[in-house]
Design an enzyme around this catalytic site. Structure first.
Site, short mmCIF file in Angstrom:
data_model
loop_
_atom_site.label_atom_id
_atom_site.label_comp_id
_atom_site.label_asym_id
_atom_site.label_seq_id
_atom_site.Cartn_x
_atom_site.Cartn_y
_atom_site.Cartn_z
N LYS A 1 0.83 -1.21 0.00
CA LYS A 1 0.00 0.00 0.00
C LYS A 1 0.86 1.26 0.00
CE LYS A 1 -2.35 -1.37 3.63
NZ LYS A 1 -1.89 -2.76 3.76
N THR A 2 1.89 1.30 0.83
CA THR A 2 2.78 2.46 0.85
C THR A 2 3.54 2.59 -0.47
OG1 THR A 2 3.07 2.23 3.26
CG2 THR A 2 4.69 3.55 2.08
N ASP B 1 -1.46 6.71 6.25
CA ASP B 1 -1.44 5.29 6.59
C ASP B 1 -2.35 5.04 7.79
OD1 ASP B 1 -0.78 2.66 6.35
OD2 ASP B 1 1.20 2.85 7.28
N THR C 1 -5.76 -1.31 7.07
CA THR C 1 -5.80 -2.76 7.21
C THR C 1 -7.18 -3.22 7.68
OG1 THR C 1 -4.94 -2.55 9.46
CG2 THR C 1 -3.35 -2.94 7.71
N ARG D 1 6.71 -8.03 1.79
CA ARG D 1 7.60 -7.44 2.81
C ARG D 1 8.34 -8.53 3.57
NH1 ARG D 1 4.73 -3.64 6.94
NH2 ARG D 1 4.67 -2.26 5.11
#
Length: 348
Positions: free
Chosen positions: A70-71, A115, A164, A223
């Site tokens: 997402k980032t 975020d 999330t 990640r």
């Protein structure tokens, strides 16, 4: 050689010393972003249309589990629009004044990334409604009967929100996003593409079997895959291994207590406590947390989601239950059912 906390490898929150490396491994363009084909295609159309109209892109909401990109997508959006990027988080915006200060300093076309946007305070959310729709905020000056509302015009901007837990976003805020994309977990093949790209940037020699081994233990999360790849690199460097094959990758990840399914120490402790102490359950969450020596929130948010997704643990009204797959993974034999479980009067 000192051992690392497995939660630093499997956990989705990046450690401080890892951030620089993770930033270097992030793709910079939408065409380089691996996976999420539906979201990429839809987002590409939104951005191309905005560039053709010479306007700021519509506001974008990205939802999904942590660690899926997402980032990275927020950074790519800013890059594709050739705009500056401002990054903040929901917990950091607890007052409407905090948000007003950020919004009033944005330049024309700038991308604001928030975020965990669902964790903003309610007054800030209400201010964001007007800012997203009318590019205006109302500043309250004074108190009580003498308070005055002064409208402040904002430069057109693009808000990219990441969450999330999309269900916690209020409907009026969710409806103001022009595009909503949900990110899914990655397939092993997609993770292998991510790992190949990262290995090239890290100047690592990894065989196909090595990529398969690492991807199979990465929980479907890029990640985590990149983090495990760096730990395998450390192991290979110390042991003088030039080419990382499947056996080398397996030995390296075993050293860091990441097993063949990607379970770490905490995951296995939860399953072992269920199976060996309580015959597979059901067990209450707080009792389970005490047994494994962790906080209740840690067990619920770190261990349980993956165990449930992999079919190793089930949540029931009576508590947590280990599945047949959990017994098999631990190499244990399930006990015979209790007498009450075989009785027609048992309401389990």
């Amino acid at each position: 050689m000192s051992s690392a906390d497995p939660r630093e490898l499997i956990g989705t929150a990046p450690a401080v010393e890892e951030k620089a490396l993770e930033a270097a491994l992030r793709p910079k363009a939408l065409e380089d972003f691996v996976g999420q084909s539906t979201v990429r295609t839809q987002l590409s159309l939104v951005l191309q249309s905005s560039r053709m109209r010479h306007t700021a892109a519509d506001h974008v909401l990205l939802s999904g589990p942590p660690g899926l990109g997402k980032t990275t997508l927020a950074m790519i959006i800013a890059g594709e629009m050739q705009a500056a990027l401002r990054i903040t988080s929901g917990p950091a915006i607890q007052h409407a004044g905090d948000l007003a200060a950020i919004l009033s300093s944005l330049t024309d076309g700038e991308v604001l990334f928030i975020d965990e946007i669902h964790r903003m305070s309610r007054p800030a959310e209400e201010m964001l409604y007007i800012a997203m729709e009318d590019f205006r905020v109302d500043i309250i000056v004074g108190k009580g009967a003498g308070a005055t509302s002064i409208p402040l015009e904002l430069s057109p901007f693009t808000l990219v929100g990441a969450t999330t837990r999309a269900g916690l976003l209020p409907g009026p805020l969710r409806d103001r996003f022009g595009f909503t994309g949900h990110l899914e977990f990655y397939s092993p093949e997609e993770l292998q593409k991510v790992l190949r790209r990262s290995a090239g940037m890290l100047d690592m020699q990894v065989s196909t079997g090595g990529f398969v081994e690492i991807s199979s233990r990465s929980r479907g999360t890029p990640r985590i895959a990149n983090r495990l790849l760096r730990r395998v690199r450390d192991w290979a460097l110390v042991h003088g291994v030039a080419l990382v094959d499947d056996s080398a990758a397996s030995e390296a990840l075993d050293t860091y207590e990441v097993d063949s399914l990607g379970l770490d120490r905490l995951d296995r402790a939860v399953l072992e406590a269920l199976c060996t102490k309580f015959r597979g359950g059901p067990v209450g969450l707080s009792t389970l947390a005490i047994l494994v020596g962790e906080e209740t929130e840690t067990v619920e948010t770190v261990a349980e989601p993956y165990l449930v997704r992999e079919g190793l643990l089930a949540r029931t009204p009576r508590g947590r239950v280990a599945t047949e797959a959990a017994w098999e993974h631990l190499g244990l034999t399930p006990p015979p059912p209790r007498d009450e479980e075989t009785s027609p009067l048992w309401n389990g």
